[in-house]
Scaffold this active site. Structure first.
Site, PDB file in Angstrom:
ATOM      1  N   GLY B  32       0.800  -1.215   0.000  1.00 29.82           N
ATOM      2  CA  GLY B  32       0.000   0.000   0.000  1.00 29.82           C
ATOM      3  C   GLY B  32       0.839   1.274   0.000  1.00 29.82           C
ATOM      4  N   TYR B  33       0.165   2.388   0.255  1.00 26.00           N
ATOM      5  CA  TYR B  33       0.755   3.732   0.151  1.00 26.00           C
ATOM      6  C   TYR B  33       1.381   3.866  -1.234  1.00 26.00           C
ATOM      7  CZ  TYR B  33       1.861   8.142   2.393  1.00 26.00           C
ATOM      8  OH  TYR B  33       1.882   9.467   2.745  1.00 26.00           O
ATOM      9  N   LEU B  34       0.538   3.608  -2.213  1.00 23.10           N
ATOM     10  CA  LEU B  34       0.994   3.406  -3.591  1.00 23.10           C
ATOM     11  C   LEU B  34       1.543   4.689  -4.205  1.00 23.10           C
ATOM     12  CD1 LEU B  34      -1.938   1.136  -4.834  1.00 23.10           C
ATOM     13  CD2 LEU B  34       0.211   0.466  -3.742  1.00 23.10           C
ATOM     14  N   HIS B  35       2.633   4.541  -4.934  1.00 18.14           N
ATOM     15  CA  HIS B  35       3.261   5.672  -5.625  1.00 18.14           C
ATOM     16  C   HIS B  35       3.369   5.337  -7.113  1.00 18.14           C
ATOM     17  CE1 HIS B  35       6.722   3.061  -5.495  1.00 18.14           C
ATOM     18  NE2 HIS B  35       6.741   3.083  -4.167  1.00 18.14           N
ATOM     19  N   HIS B  38       4.378   1.790  -8.122  1.00 16.71           N
ATOM     20  CA  HIS B  38       3.290   0.813  -8.111  1.00 16.71           C
ATOM     21  C   HIS B  38       2.368   1.018  -9.316  1.00 16.71           C
ATOM     22  CE1 HIS B  38       4.176   1.156  -3.649  1.00 16.71           C
ATOM     23  NE2 HIS B  38       4.296  -0.135  -3.837  1.00 16.71           N
ATOM     24  N   GLY B 148       8.545  -4.914  -8.622  1.00 13.59           N
ATOM     25  CA  GLY B 148       9.476  -3.868  -9.022  1.00 13.59           C
ATOM     26  C   GLY B 148      10.924  -4.319  -8.895  1.00 13.59           C
ATOM     27  N   VAL B 177      10.887   3.091 -10.960  1.00  9.56           N
ATOM     28  CA  VAL B 177      10.433   4.438 -11.325  1.00  9.56           C
ATOM     29  C   VAL B 177      11.106   5.422 -10.369  1.00  9.56           C
ATOM     30  CG1 VAL B 177       8.431   5.967 -11.516  1.00  9.56           C
ATOM     31  CG2 VAL B 177       8.252   3.572 -12.222  1.00  9.56           C
ATOM     32  N   ARG B 188       8.595   4.550   1.654  1.00  6.78           N
ATOM     33  CA  ARG B 188       9.372   5.030   2.804  1.00  6.78           C
ATOM     34  C   ARG B 188       9.974   6.420   2.577  1.00  6.78           C
ATOM     35  NH1 ARG B 188      10.507  -0.841   3.511  1.00  6.78           N
ATOM     36  NH2 ARG B 188       9.653  -1.408   5.553  1.00  6.78           N
TER      37      ARG B 188
END
EC number: 6.3.2.1
Lengths: 284, 284
Positions: B32-35, B38, B148, B177, B188
């Site tokens: 989660g806390y997708l960037h 992702h 990734g 990326v 993080r």
């Protein structure tokens, strides 16, 4: 017509074709030297699933040092005949190199419920079982997998593994098939001399004493254990490894029988280690 | 329209329906806390597979004592928006109790290739990764899974696990990326103060020095390591945990670069542990 498949790639191709046809698949994992117990698993699978895969693989990783890996009985021609007669479609019989890469480095470990019973004298055995069964599950991708209740702890361990690793597979435990004198069918019965073969039904008779006690209302596990042990003691050729009454949930020993239990024994008759068991649920 | 699924049973039902329709499925496992990293995985999956499942689960079993499990950033609403924009069909977001039974007792362990790099300072980390990824593979039963390359050791470990346990899944490694200044996207990065954020691109710049050396024909791994270490030493906020050049096959350190290598680094910027890497194949 049954077919022998020796590679993972070919097994996957057969499986994918069946999937495209919408056919359900049952898997019967074995170490070969098939007897009527295996045949009964295969027949149950053939009655339930559209296609049946029987794997025959003597998995080196579930044998400990000094165990009977080298002399474990093998007869692939007979296995093929048993499979065909019982209604299997594929006999999956890979070489060791096909199953384990030289630098294979992944293991599956189960804590707790593998420590008791056979796990105590066979450290690492159930890890080896979990590993090969995981692999066979992923290779065959069955809808259902069939295991004998004779290997009761194995069935409980695999049930736990299926739950913990979320395998999308229904497990079917099938009743133990016995000789007319009560001895549970096992590939290892082939090791017994005539005298030992005559002594071996003591396992079944001793368990019957324990089951009778349970059915008569006894809920004291140590009394059940003692009844079984006393019966085994009457056979001079029998060396008891364990007599245990454990919870079928946790596989930990119980004092009181107030939920389903497994009463399991391991006994050496001469040099041959035999196991047998019964399950009892006080609420049924 | 994307859908949130919270139970294994519901996930299986969706998967089964897609299977009946003959649709291929891609899985993107995340915490989660997708960037944008992702998002790029999800876009690649959506371009390849008919349906895409993104799992968002902060897997407690891959965090060690004292690591950042509690403060790991979470924002499921934003995750949902990222997933939808990138073309996912299902966001699988189970509770911990749905993933691990109270008496969960099965573990997956990988020897050897988990000992180096991040495995050295994070004992048990990759076992936790292997366990949760095994479970997600069995729950989602994807045709392909997307990871990734930023988490390079993780990708190598999962590749080995897929081989060893015979998962019938194609692994797709996707390029890292980066921010415009070269910092690899990571959940993080949210921990970094302004000063630390300004310092963080040193990881990428240092790796670029190593890659340039390789491309210029240097085959001496210790020279490459030294070039990267020297560059990192110029940033006062950077505390190096490791700079390693390992075989992408065995994940063991090499002296000579005569087959594909992974040059991987872990660096603390303030309290935040960041990782980055490049791969280099002398024969390409």
């Amino acid at each position: 017509m049954i077919e022998i498949v020796r590679t993972v790639a070919e097994m996957r191709a057969r499986r994918a074709a069946w999937r495209r046809q919408g056919l359900s698949v049952g898997l019967v994992p074995t170490m070969g030297y098939l007897h009527e117990g295996h045949a009964s698993l295969i027949e149950t699978a053939a009655a339930t699933d559209d296609r049946v895969i029987v794997s025959v693989y003597v998995n080196e990783r579930q044998f400990g040092p000094g165990e009977d890996l080298e002399r474990y009985p093998r007869d692939i021609e007979r296995d093929l005949a048993v499979c065909e007669r019982a209604g299997a479609d594929i006999l999956f019989n890979p070489e060791s190199a096909e199953m384990y890469a030289a630098d294979h480095s992944t293991t599956v470990h189960m804590a707790g419920i593998t420590d008791e019973l056979c796990g105590r004298s066979r450290p690492g055995h159930f890890d080896g079982v979990c590993l090969v069964v995981s692999k066979l599950f992923n290779i065959a991708e069955p809808d259902r997998a069939y295991f004998g209740q004779k290997d009761a702890q194995q069935l409980l361990v695999i049930r736990r593994m299926v739950r913990d690793l979320n395998f999308n597979i229904e497990l079917i435990g099938c009743p133990t098939v016995r000789e007319p004198d009560g001895l549970a069918k096992s590939s290892r019965n082939a090791y017994l001399s005539d005298d030992e073969r005559s002594a071996a039904p003591i396992l079944h008779r001793a368990l019957a004493c324990g089951l009778t006690l349970c059915e008569q209302g006894c809920r004291d596990a140590s009394r059940v254990r003692r009844a079984v042990s006393d019966a085994l003691a009457e056979e001079p050729l029998a060396q008891v490894e364990y007599v245990e009454v454990v919870s079928t949930d946790s596989v930990q020993p119980v004092e009181r029988i107030d939920a389903e239990v497994l009463c399991a024994i391991a006994v050496r008759i001469g040099g041959t280690r035999l196991i047998d068991n019964f399950m009892f649920d006080p609420e049924r």
